[in-house]
Enzyme design. Structure first.
Site, PDB file in Angstrom:
ATOM      1  N   ARG A  51     -15.570   2.638  -0.216  1.00 32.12           N
ATOM      2  CA  ARG A  51     -14.265   2.502  -0.363  1.00 32.12           C
ATOM      3  C   ARG A  51     -14.717   2.480  -2.186  1.00 32.12           C
ATOM      4  O   ARG A  51     -14.038   2.105  -2.689  1.00 32.12           O
ATOM      5  CB  ARG A  51     -13.207   2.172   0.030  1.00 32.12           C
ATOM      6  CG  ARG A  51     -12.096   2.197  -0.410  1.00 32.12           C
ATOM      7  CD  ARG A  51     -11.148   2.427   0.216  1.00 32.12           C
ATOM      8  NE  ARG A  51     -10.480   1.519   0.633  1.00 32.12           N
ATOM      9  CZ  ARG A  51      -9.299   0.849   1.447  1.00 32.12           C
ATOM     10  NH1 ARG A  51      -8.630   1.742   2.165  1.00 32.12           N
ATOM     11  NH2 ARG A  51      -9.310  -0.459   1.806  1.00 32.12           N
ATOM     12  N   LYS A 150      -8.479   2.566  -5.368  1.00 29.94           N
ATOM     13  CA  LYS A 150      -7.816   0.946  -4.876  1.00 29.94           C
ATOM     14  C   LYS A 150      -8.057   0.725  -6.029  1.00 29.94           C
ATOM     15  O   LYS A 150      -9.228  -0.723  -5.957  1.00 29.94           O
ATOM     16  CB  LYS A 150      -8.599   0.236  -3.662  1.00 29.94           C
ATOM     17  CG  LYS A 150      -7.676  -0.583  -3.143  1.00 29.94           C
ATOM     18  CD  LYS A 150      -8.011  -0.703  -1.626  1.00 29.94           C
ATOM     19  CE  LYS A 150      -7.474  -2.779  -1.226  1.00 29.94           C
ATOM     20  NZ  LYS A 150      -6.000  -2.171  -1.034  1.00 29.94           N
ATOM     21  N   GLU A 183       3.374   6.204   1.229  1.00 24.72           N
ATOM     22  CA  GLU A 183       2.607   5.326   2.345  1.00 24.72           C
ATOM     23  C   GLU A 183       3.633   4.289   1.754  1.00 24.72           C
ATOM     24  O   GLU A 183       4.914   4.058   1.163  1.00 24.72           O
ATOM     25  CB  GLU A 183       1.435   4.881   1.725  1.00 24.72           C
ATOM     26  CG  GLU A 183       1.217   5.134   0.597  1.00 24.72           C
ATOM     27  CD  GLU A 183      -0.553   4.370  -0.380  1.00 24.72           C
ATOM     28  OE1 GLU A 183      -1.148   3.744   0.669  1.00 24.72           O
ATOM     29  OE2 GLU A 183      -0.898   4.472  -1.017  1.00 24.72           O
TER      30      GLU A 183
HETATM   31  N1  PXG Z   1      -1.757   1.467   1.347  1.00 21.34           N
HETATM   32  C1  PXG Z   1      -1.850   0.817  -0.142  1.00 21.34           C
HETATM   33  C2  PXG Z   1      -1.337   1.189  -1.195  1.00 21.34           C
HETATM   34  C3  PXG Z   1      -3.200  -0.827  -0.069  1.00 21.34           C
HETATM   35  O1  PXG Z   1      -2.444  -1.573  -0.831  1.00 21.34           O
HETATM   36  C4  PXG Z   1      -3.096   0.013   2.115  1.00 21.34           C
HETATM   37  C5  PXG Z   1      -2.119   1.250   1.540  1.00 21.34           C
HETATM   38  C6  PXG Z   1      -3.891  -0.264   3.805  1.00 21.34           C
HETATM   39  O2  PXG Z   1      -5.532   0.117   3.582  1.00 21.34           O
HETATM   40  P1  PXG Z   1      -6.406  -0.907   4.899  1.00 21.34           P
HETATM   41  O3  PXG Z   1      -7.726  -0.026   3.549  1.00 21.34           O
HETATM   42  O4  PXG Z   1      -5.794  -2.525   4.501  1.00 21.34           O
HETATM   43  O5  PXG Z   1      -6.045  -0.482   6.035  1.00 21.34           O
HETATM   44  C7  PXG Z   1      -3.495  -0.485   1.643  1.00 21.34           C
HETATM   45  C8  PXG Z   1      -4.067  -2.188   1.034  1.00 21.34           C
HETATM   46  C9  PXG Z   1      -1.436  -7.217   1.228  1.00 21.34           C
HETATM   47  C10 PXG Z   1      -1.882  -6.301   0.707  1.00 21.34           C
HETATM   48  O6  PXG Z   1      -1.350  -8.296   0.848  1.00 21.34           O
HETATM   49  C11 PXG Z   1      -2.645  -4.991   0.963  1.00 21.34           C
HETATM   50  C12 PXG Z   1      -3.631  -4.449   0.320  1.00 21.34           C
HETATM   51  C13 PXG Z   1      -4.088  -4.410  -0.449  1.00 21.34           C
HETATM   52  C14 PXG Z   1      -3.597  -5.760  -1.108  1.00 21.34           C
HETATM   53  C15 PXG Z   1      -2.890  -7.229  -0.266  1.00 21.34           C
HETATM   54  O7  PXG Z   1      -0.625  -6.395   2.024  1.00 21.34           O
HETATM   55  N2  PXG Z   1      -4.328  -2.993   0.678  1.00 21.34           N
END
Ligand code: PXG
Length: 298
Positions: A51, A150, A183
């Site tokens: 990713r 991301k 989301e």
């Molecule tokens: N949607 C968004 C917008 C995200 O930033 C997820 C979904 C979940 O993705 P993963 O691959 O982790 O299952 C994210 C995750 C936090 C934090 O502290 C979360 C994310 C990035 C930075 C901080 O909650 N991304």
């Protein structure tokens, strides 16, 4: 102690710095990943690196190394810090340039890997569930910066999260420009109704979460539950039997309340709890082994 990787060197926390001319800082021009290690194993390492490279490609950012090299650095970051359970943050920015927008002035990317202890959510969060509030901000549409990337541009998400916090909620629910559920600010969303689980499709304008895909697979393969990637609205969530969010940090957290509407009893349901347990078992036994023998001190 050696801690943080920046462009081929390892720095102590206090010495780990990047230039004020880095376009990651000046413009949020870069991409990142948040990865976890469980019990000396990095969970879904290939998927996260895939990713990361995909996000970089979409913004025309050449990371300048192979996937395998990046995976080695990530593993080394966990090793160098003697961690078993860890939160790993990988950043690739456009790098050092001038004050203008022109990316051609940035000759090489800045690569940072931070492996740190993980700040776990307290167990009561999983027991009681969290509150969500529908944000006044919409998830950035594909016509703008694609939500599939991301990127380091998280201000939309940060402002949505702040809005939720002001309303006493732990997460913000973001809709897409058409008004369908997309989301949360840092998590994907699912709901259960009449034996069917639904989550928005990637094309609805979401980050394709690694946890989201893992949960879809666990539901289908282990629990034999049908999962549909389908559009739905906020009232569909209000009327659901169970709602839960997924993310690397959160794992699976039940939603107790959305916009002051209790979800069923207002406590995480059976499927949510089963999934949390199943996911933890899976994550702690299936990652890429960091150490030769899996017996290290924390
Ligand atoms: N949607 C968004 C917008 C995200 O930033 C997820 C979904 C979940 O993705 P993963 O691959 O982790 O299952 C994210 C995750 C936090 C934090 O502290 C979360 C994310 C990035 C930075 C901080 O909650 N991304």
């Amino acid at each position: 102690m050696i801690k943080i990787y920046i462009d081929g060197k390892w720095f102590d926390r206090e010495q780990a710095k990047v230039s004020v001319f880095d376009h990651g800082l000046l413009y949020g021009d870069g991409v990142f990943e948040g990865i976890r290690a469980y019990n000396g194993r990095i969970f879904k390492l290939h998927e996260h690196v895939e990713r990361l490279f995909g996000s970089a490609k979409a913004i025309m950012l050449d990371i300048g190394m192979s996937h395998e090299q990046m995976e080695k650095i990530i593993m080394q970051a966990v090793k160098n810090n003697n961690l078993k359970d860890a939160y790993i943050r990988v950043l690739v920015t456009r790098g050092f340039g001038d004050l203008g927008l022109d990316m051609r002035k940035c000759k090489k990317p800045t690569i940072v890997v931070i492996a740190d202890r993980i700040e776990l959510f307290p167990e009561f969060v999983y027991e009681q569930g969290i509150k969500l509030v529908t944000s006044s901000l919409r998830r950035t549409p594909h016509q703008c910066l694609s939500p599939n990337i991301k990127s380091l541009n998280y201000l939309n998400n940060i402002l949505a999260r702040a809005e939720a916090a002001r309303a006493g909620a732990q997460e913000a629910l973001l809709l897409n420009m058409e008004g369908y559920v997309a989301e949360c600010s840092g998590d994907n969303i699912f709901y259960l109704k009449k034996g069917l689980v639904k989550t928005p499709p990637v094309w609805a304008g979401i980050l394709p979460g690694v946890t989201r895909q893992t949960v879809i697979d666990l539901l289908r393969d282990q629990l034999k539950i049908t999962v549909a990637e389908d559009l739905f609205t906020v009232p569909d969530l209000y009327q659901a039997e169970e709602v839960f969010v997924t993310g690397t940090g959160a794992e699976i957290i039940g939603v107790a309340e959305i916009d002051e509407r209790k979800i069923k009893t207002g406590k995480p349901g059976k499927l949510t709890k089963d999934l949390t347990r199943l996911y933890r078992e899976y994550a702690s036994t299936n990652g890429t082994l960091v150490y030769e023998t899996n017996s290290v001190l924390r």
